[in-house]
Scaffold this active site. Structure first.
Site, mmCIF file in Angstrom:
data_model
loop_
_atom_site.group_PDB
_atom_site.id
_atom_site.type_symbol
_atom_site.label_atom_id
_atom_site.label_comp_id
_atom_site.label_asym_id
_atom_site.label_seq_id
_atom_site.Cartn_x
_atom_site.Cartn_y
_atom_site.Cartn_z
ATOM 1 N N TYR A 129 -10.645 0.805 10.887
ATOM 2 C CA TYR A 129 -11.911 1.086 10.181
ATOM 3 C C TYR A 129 -12.230 0.112 9.052
ATOM 4 O O TYR A 129 -13.232 0.266 8.380
ATOM 5 C CB TYR A 129 -11.925 2.527 9.650
ATOM 6 C CG TYR A 129 -10.740 2.917 8.781
ATOM 7 C CD1 TYR A 129 -10.655 2.516 7.458
ATOM 8 C CD2 TYR A 129 -9.703 3.692 9.292
ATOM 9 C CE1 TYR A 129 -9.579 2.868 6.665
ATOM 10 C CE2 TYR A 129 -8.620 4.051 8.517
ATOM 11 C CZ TYR A 129 -8.557 3.636 7.200
ATOM 12 O OH TYR A 129 -7.480 3.979 6.424
ATOM 13 N N LYS A 130 -11.364 -0.890 8.843
ATOM 14 C CA LYS A 130 -11.643 -1.871 7.781
ATOM 15 C C LYS A 130 -12.443 -3.025 8.398
ATOM 16 O O LYS A 130 -13.605 -2.844 8.722
ATOM 17 C CB LYS A 130 -10.335 -2.304 7.133
ATOM 18 C CG LYS A 130 -9.717 -1.157 6.326
ATOM 19 C CD LYS A 130 -8.339 -1.453 5.802
ATOM 20 C CE LYS A 130 -7.836 -0.225 5.018
ATOM 21 N NZ LYS A 130 -6.381 -0.239 4.853
ATOM 22 N N PHE A 180 0.851 -1.191 0.000
ATOM 23 C CA PHE A 180 0.000 0.000 0.000
ATOM 24 C C PHE A 180 0.891 1.247 0.000
ATOM 25 O O PHE A 180 1.844 1.332 0.774
ATOM 26 C CB PHE A 180 -0.900 -0.031 1.227
ATOM 27 C CG PHE A 180 -1.978 1.012 1.214
ATOM 28 C CD1 PHE A 180 -3.086 0.878 0.392
ATOM 29 C CD2 PHE A 180 -1.889 2.129 2.018
ATOM 30 C CE1 PHE A 180 -4.085 1.837 0.386
ATOM 31 C CE2 PHE A 180 -2.889 3.093 2.021
ATOM 32 C CZ PHE A 180 -3.986 2.940 1.195
ATOM 33 N N ARG A 234 -12.105 -5.021 -7.061
ATOM 34 C CA ARG A 234 -11.828 -5.596 -5.744
ATOM 35 C C ARG A 234 -13.125 -5.782 -4.968
ATOM 36 O O ARG A 234 -13.933 -4.859 -4.860
ATOM 37 C CB ARG A 234 -10.889 -4.646 -5.004
ATOM 38 C CG ARG A 234 -10.279 -5.193 -3.766
ATOM 39 C CD ARG A 234 -9.220 -4.249 -3.233
ATOM 40 N NE ARG A 234 -9.810 -3.029 -2.681
ATOM 41 C CZ ARG A 234 -9.257 -2.309 -1.705
ATOM 42 N NH1 ARG A 234 -8.094 -2.665 -1.205
ATOM 43 N NH2 ARG A 234 -9.844 -1.220 -1.254
ATOM 44 N N ASP A 261 2.210 -5.074 8.576
ATOM 45 C CA ASP A 261 1.004 -4.257 8.517
ATOM 46 C C ASP A 261 -0.196 -5.199 8.408
ATOM 47 O O ASP A 261 -0.280 -5.992 7.458
ATOM 48 C CB ASP A 261 1.079 -3.307 7.306
ATOM 49 C CG ASP A 261 -0.065 -2.296 7.301
ATOM 50 O OD1 ASP A 261 -1.155 -2.628 7.816
ATOM 51 O OD2 ASP A 261 0.125 -1.193 6.759
HETATM 52 C C1 LIG Z 1 -5.809 0.912 4.617
HETATM 53 C C2 LIG Z 1 -4.333 0.833 4.757
HETATM 54 C C3 LIG Z 1 -3.640 1.847 5.389
HETATM 55 C C4 LIG Z 1 -4.387 3.065 5.850
HETATM 56 O O1 LIG Z 1 -3.585 4.026 6.437
HETATM 57 P P1 LIG Z 1 -4.261 5.308 7.059
HETATM 58 O O2 LIG Z 1 -3.175 5.915 7.832
HETATM 59 O O3 LIG Z 1 -5.433 4.858 7.874
HETATM 60 O O4 LIG Z 1 -4.757 6.160 5.944
HETATM 61 C C5 LIG Z 1 -2.270 1.707 5.535
HETATM 62 N N1 LIG Z 1 -1.629 0.599 5.085
HETATM 63 C C6 LIG Z 1 -2.285 -0.396 4.471
HETATM 64 C C7 LIG Z 1 -1.555 -1.602 3.999
HETATM 65 C C8 LIG Z 1 -3.656 -0.305 4.277
HETATM 66 O O5 LIG Z 1 -4.311 -1.276 3.651
#
Ligand SMILES: *Cc1c(COP(=O)(O)O)cnc(C)c1O
Length: 436
Positions: A224-225, A127, A395, A199
């Site tokens: 939040y996921k 990401f 997705r 992560d």
């Molecule tokens: C969703 C996600 C994030 C989100 O980061 P935020 O700081 O909440 O914007 C970070 N890393 C990964 C791999 C994600 O999937």
């Protein structure tokens, strides 16, 4: 061929079906985007209203003690610990995933600063925020970020060498839904003297995670996921107990101080993971996160002593298997192919498809427009743009807490119609929005 009544029979036999009643799922929506923003728990509006009107409105400053605001990051951290294979006292809920990554990666790099190792290894398809944070920290701290493909972690030519300081991976890839073997990769990293940062953004609440069993070093993840904590909910950080007391994280604010209310002029870090807090926490947002965490922990009652994730995982795999089977049976000839691994051991809780346009092999994939046409029908998935090395992705996330087997059938039925009618070619579906 799988039929609608097969899917209904699966719902009828589903022991987790009642868990859906914990959520407000809009009636006209098939929600396959819980991997981006989980559905709102029914308990959240009343709980957040209570925090606002009673705890804030009436309790005011007293609520730090009387409503236990002060230890919320640790108390919720203990709940997160139950779904990521960690122990009580090892996790805090705080800040965003990006900020927490900065803190733990900094700590891991500090640990390696005299080792002579110069490389931070991550995946090119990680990401972007993870790569951006690593890029700036590497620049700041004199390390080099090396981006690889997943297969380069294995075999005799593995990139894991004694030059690697930190291996920073996302457990379940956000684009492809591919899942790493955390235990094996951590062991391989440790064998060359590297530390691991995991992560768990697409893992926590989605797949079983066993951080202590894998002997991982650092982990962070998203609230939040799949944890359903609400938009921008606080994220979490975990540090193995063997490291937790050793490092001052770089954002040395007063909430990470051993005794914040002594107001001393010098920083003294709290013992353990408490030092990963920085400043005053967003209490209203933490209250929303707790409602989300409780929806996941409710699955514990279906599993005996196995924790929340084992029954959720069984259902998640059944949902993604069904989606893959239905797409292959019913959408043949439309150029779709499966990007997510078929092997259960390598699959998260989402299914990603790519598309070669059979009418126009040189042209666009149509993936964006197909997703837009589905959203217009209430089937909410999302699109992730590709580049010269990665295809555009359609997705679809499957949160077993609130998605059923008939939902899977209906989603594929809409996809079939969008493809067969060519509805996605309409101009309105081909205009780009700011947030995809
Ligand atoms: C969703 C996600 C994030 C989100 O980061 P935020 O700081 O909440 O914007 C970070 N890393 C990964 C791999 C994600 O999937």
């Amino acid at each position: 061929m799988t039929t609608l009544s097969d899917c209904r029979a699966l719902d009828a036999q589903d022991p987790l079906r009642a868990l859906r009643d914990q959520f407000i799922v809009p009636a006209d929506v098939l929600y396959l985007d819980g991997n981006s923003l989980g559905v709102m728990p029914k308990a959240a509006p009343a709980r957040i209203a209570e925090v606002v009107t009673r705890e804030w409105g009436e309790g005011l400053i007293r609520s730090w003690n009387t409503a236990s605001w002060f230890d919320l990051p640790q108390r919720l951290g203990d709940k997160v610990a139950r779904v990521i294979g960690a122990a009580p006292g090892e996790v805090v809920c705080t800040d965003s995933t990006s900020v927490n990554l900065y803190k733990v990666l900094f700590a891991a790099l500090s640990q390696q600063k005299d080792s002579g190792r110069k490389l931070v290894v991550s995946e090119r398809s990680n990401f972007p925020t993870d790569l951006y944070i690593a890029e700036s920290l590497c620049r700041e701290r004199g390390f080099t970020l090396k981006l690889i493909e997943a297969h380069e972690l294995q075999g005799p030519d593995s990139v894991l060498t004694d030059e690697v300081a930190v291996l920073m991976l996302t457990h379940v890839n956000y684009r492809t839904g591919a899942m790493h073997d955390m235990k094996a990769i951590t062991a391989a990293a440790h064998a060359v003297g590297a530390l691991t940062v995991w992560d768990l953004a697409h893992s926590a609440g989605a797949v079983p995670v066993a951080l202590n069993d894998a002997d991982a070093d650092y982990a962070i993840g998203c609230g939040y996921k799949y944890l359903n904590g609400g938009p921008g909910a606080p994220a979490f950080a975990w540090v193995h107990t063997k490291h937790a007391g050793q490092f001052e994280q770089p954002l040395s604010g007063w909430w990470g101080h051993a005794a914040p209310f002594e107001f001393t002029p010098h920083y003294r870090p709290a013992p353990g993971v408490g030092r990963y807090l920085c400043g005053t926490q967003p209490i209203i947002a933490l209250a929303g996160l707790e409602c989300g965490l409780d929806t996941v922990l409710a699955a514990e009652s279906f599993n005996g002593d196995q924790g929340a994730m084992s029954a959720l995982r069984t259902k998640s795999l059944a949902l993604t298997d069904l989606f893959i089977r239905l797409v292959e049976e019913r959408c043949a000839g439309h150029g779709l192919s499966l990007v997510t691994p078929r092997d259960h051991a390598q699959r998260g809780s989402q299914v990603c498809l790519s598309r070669k346009n059979p009418e126009d092999p040189q042209g666009g994939s149509g993936a964006y427009a197909i997703v837009q046409a589905l959203i217009a029908r209430g089937v909410i998935g999302d699109y992730r743009a590709g580049d010269s090395q990665m295809p555009d992705i359609l997705r679809f996330g499957f949160t077993p807490l609130y998605i059923g087997f008939e939902d899977v059938w209906n989603s594929v039925e809409h996809l079939v119609q969008v493809l067969e009618t060519g509805e996605w070619k309409r101009e309105e579906f081909n205009r780009k929005n700011a947030v995809t």
